[in-house]
Enzyme design. Sequence first.
Site, PDB file in Angstrom:
ATOM      1  N   TYR A 147       0.794  -1.051   0.022  1.00 11.42           N
ATOM      2  CA  TYR A 147      -0.009  -0.010   0.084  1.00 11.42           C
ATOM      3  C   TYR A 147       0.683   1.215   0.150  1.00 11.42           C
ATOM      4  O   TYR A 147       0.280   2.206  -0.106  1.00 11.42           O
ATOM      5  CB  TYR A 147      -0.828  -0.114   1.304  1.00 11.42           C
ATOM      6  CG  TYR A 147      -1.895  -1.164   0.942  1.00 11.42           C
ATOM      7  CD1 TYR A 147      -3.029  -0.981   0.281  1.00 11.42           C
ATOM      8  CD2 TYR A 147      -2.048  -2.327   1.586  1.00 11.42           C
ATOM      9  CE1 TYR A 147      -3.935  -1.883   0.015  1.00 11.42           C
ATOM     10  CE2 TYR A 147      -2.932  -3.194   1.726  1.00 11.42           C
ATOM     11  CZ  TYR A 147      -3.782  -3.165   0.612  1.00 11.42           C
ATOM     12  OH  TYR A 147      -4.760  -4.078   0.553  1.00 11.42           O
ATOM     13  N   PHE A 432     -10.263  -2.979  11.431  1.00  9.84           N
ATOM     14  CA  PHE A 432     -11.768  -3.265  10.707  1.00  9.84           C
ATOM     15  C   PHE A 432     -11.714  -3.630   9.364  1.00  9.84           C
ATOM     16  O   PHE A 432     -10.402  -3.980   9.074  1.00  9.84           O
ATOM     17  CB  PHE A 432     -12.007  -1.803  10.298  1.00  9.84           C
ATOM     18  CG  PHE A 432     -11.254  -0.808   9.940  1.00  9.84           C
ATOM     19  CD1 PHE A 432     -10.916  -0.748   8.555  1.00  9.84           C
ATOM     20  CD2 PHE A 432     -10.346   0.097  10.613  1.00  9.84           C
ATOM     21  CE1 PHE A 432      -9.861   0.142   7.937  1.00  9.84           C
ATOM     22  CE2 PHE A 432      -9.865   1.224  10.188  1.00  9.84           C
ATOM     23  CZ  PHE A 432      -9.276   1.087   8.733  1.00  9.84           C
TER      24      PHE A 432
END
Length: 432
Positions: A147, A432
């Site tokens: 990322y 999450f």
Amino acid sequence: MATEIRPPRRDEMHAYYRVLPYANGLPQWEPENAAWHGGPEPWPPQRAPATAQQLELWALDHEKDPSFHPVAAFTDGECVGASATISFEVTVPGGAAVPMAGVTSTAVLATHRRRGHLRGMMQAMFDAALRRGEPLAMLSASEGSIYGRYGYSPATHRTRWELDRHQAALLPAAPDPGSLELIRADEARRLWPALHAQVRARRVGELTPLSDQWDGLSDGAEGTGGAWRHLVHRDRHGAVDGLARFRLPWSPTAADAGTLVVEALEATDPAAYRALWALLLDFDLTKRVVAPARPRDEPLRWLLANPRAMRVTRQSDNLWARLLDVPAALARRSYDSPGELAIAVDDDLMCPANNGTWLLHAADGAAASCTATDRRPDLTVTTAALGSLYFGGASAHDLAWAGRVTAHTEGALGQLHRMFRTDPEPHNSFGF
């Protein structure tokens, strides 16, 4: 082949889920000893592929959730990539809660990788987040090399530590004015949201909870994981100021038997924090305490008579951050040290409006401002480095030595450090 990047329709949600590792039984994390896992094995076992009934239940839940924003890549009508953002608020230095797009559950089919699908989905999510007024994006990186190319960089960290019970003596302190009680899961589900709201208001990096964050709290065991137990601390007036969740998993080996795993502990008061740990570190019929996903700067170490007894056994980054709107994000946090810096950004290919020179001004007792300027920059900072600096947990010196921050004026690097660094370090208690 025709490729589309767009939100999936309701009738495409089953195909969307089947791309994702958690739905199809494939690994979701690097095969390493994860800092968020309390067991001795490298990572928890993978789930079996989801049934059609489970896929439909997920689709129904997500259809009703306005904070869930899925996006998918389609090639000739086939879903080959999937991702989503969840709208959160995250606490930034100074205590403000800033809207944030939490990128979650991202995958591309193995047969369709290296074709730009992930970049296309990431771009679509950035654009949508900006339209919603979310100046930040964050994610948990399942693999550390993916990322950074999209402007993300580690912003919070977590450690897994362990402590032998016979070495866990605490330094003397005044008697606890409050009380401890073991409670059932239904009581913990009721009490935890309010306590977390108090903790979140003062802990940089902490998130608003998911709507079902504590629904899974249970008194039952999960396989060999051991039954969950919940511990509450109340102050002398009876108000809840601390909660912990722990278990005693069964082990077939003597080396791991008698281990107490602390899965979560939050407190709003030092006395409550100490009291919770004092009990957990001296639980009957145990010999070791393991605490995964804890802050790097855990205060417990300073309560121990022997600080060396607390051993960090795993450590990793937790949430990675990416500024989608540089001036809006920098103006939303506060700065402990007043000052003024002209910061240049010149490498943002996905959010090109961020490129330019921004004059950040912070004065004592006043809101910060960040506006475009023609002034010669004091520093040039990469997009990824801004993500690490933003929450105050990264060293400006280290980023400069890594070539991610370049100072152009005398004293600018020290000023950047003084303005951005926070104490304690940023931390979030769940992902999450």
